[in-house]
Design an enzyme around this catalytic site. Sequence first.
Site: not given
Lengths: 418, 149
Positions: A135, A212, A238, A376
């Site tokens: 991302h 991540d 999220k 993204c």
Amino acid sequence: MTQASTVAASKDAPFDVLRVRRDFPALHQEVHGKPLVYLDSAATTLKPQVVIDAVADVYARDCANIHRAVHLLSQRATAQYEGARETARAFLNANSTHEVIFTRGTTESINLVAQSWARTFLQEGDEVLITELEHHSNIVPWQIVCDQVGAELVVVPMTDRGEITREAFEEQLSSRTRLVAMAHVSNALGTVLPVAGLIELAHEKGAVVLLDGAQAVSHVPVDVQELDCDFYAFSGHKLYGPTGIGVLYGRERLLEGMPPYQGGGDMIRSVTFAETIYNDLPYKFEAGTPNIAGAIGLGAAIEYFTSFDLHALHAHESAVLRHATESLESVDGLRLIGTAPDKVSAASFLMDAAHPHDIGTIVDSEGVAIRTGHHCAQPVMEHFEIAATARASLGLYNTTEDVDALVRALQKVQELFG
Amino acid sequence: MDLRELYQEVILDHGKNPRNHHFPEPHNREGRGYNPLCGDKITLRLQLDGAQISDIGFVGQGCAISQASCSTMTEAVKGKTVQDAEALFSKFHAMVMGEDGAADDFDSLGKLAVFAGVREFPMRVKCATLGWHTLNQALRNEGSEATTE
């Protein structure tokens, strides 16, 4: 029956998705006259009532700034905020709350490591290793710091199925690699990276590893001791929590040696114009009044999420994803993008009949919410020589019926454009 | 919400078979447009003779709305003066943005009026205006890319 006892009762039961759906108020609305079918959890998840209540209660009752006052409201707010930190610590299995920093989200967490660790310790000629499927938030902060210090950004290529293999990783890892930053789960493709083994390889070369975890924490078990990663970043929104809050986990001895990211109130022990002494961990990295309600909401979200038998939850999601993969593959002129054997949540696809943006608008008219665009992850799009995909992504409240609604909506696309 | 309002026959047709979908030779102006939100791309070339757009064409990829809008735009402005083209853009923009009073002026827009439905789909306005922004950029001969951001 209070919400707490409803939640506790679920722990021993198999995953009852229909009961779970009742916890999410936003799910029960109509879109363009059709029942909402929400297939965009990778962008953000819907929130259970307990999380909404937790946030509202902060403002309705324990509305005070934390750490600063001696009055009761502040004590309660502080206890809740720090309680949320302990909840996050336990969720990740971090050793200490010193290692759990509240941030605005994954992006800020990564920027913190880039500017506080990498900017300090990287030297000219050093290498930062990332992957092709990252991302932008796990690319750009590294581009910025590599520019600043004269380090080189090296990229592990992915396969056409959207995998990062051990072989490809080893080939790009070198004695000059000082930091590895990679996704635990790919947002565009749903690939679960084989991070445990890759972390071992990185450590053998003396590199630190940041994961991540934005797309991972709600879909795969995360245990930072088992993973042995040095940094782990994730976002509250999220994980069925509020926006504007996230966590950076960092190994204590690394965080100790890092200079502050932002300066200001709370991250200091004392301030004079002659000298300022920084605060202890984790406060050294939490300048200014934080997103108090957000953190408390995140704590409530983690409690809600972990109240379920996570094996049963993951099994449910896998079954729905399997159904999605099979159903989408059987649509004429549809091509799945991202076909790694080990995947969660996301089904990205293209159709011969129409551009993703048109697909998105048409299925929206049927009440189905998916995401379209580059997600993204422009390098991912470039790899497949496309500009965009349509992406359906799952959360714990999704069912096979949701997938069927999407497929019916895609038939409409065929009718209109075919 | 009637999808037919957005995806009218003309739009579907121009989206699948865009007109003027080639680079004119000669040309003395170029514009590039990019919609970062969804990856719509347009490269526009035109031949400006004095104040007249004597030839225009584009190459592009992207959603049906962006490509159809660019296609109908090239048809609408070919042979027109720069001033007329700019006036058309102004009216077109007002129409897709759903501005007051815009609804009354469809006649002067001719085929471009098929995009009137876009005003019910605010998320697609940038798709509909990309070609026009690119035209603007080409006419001004600005170096950088037109973007709808």
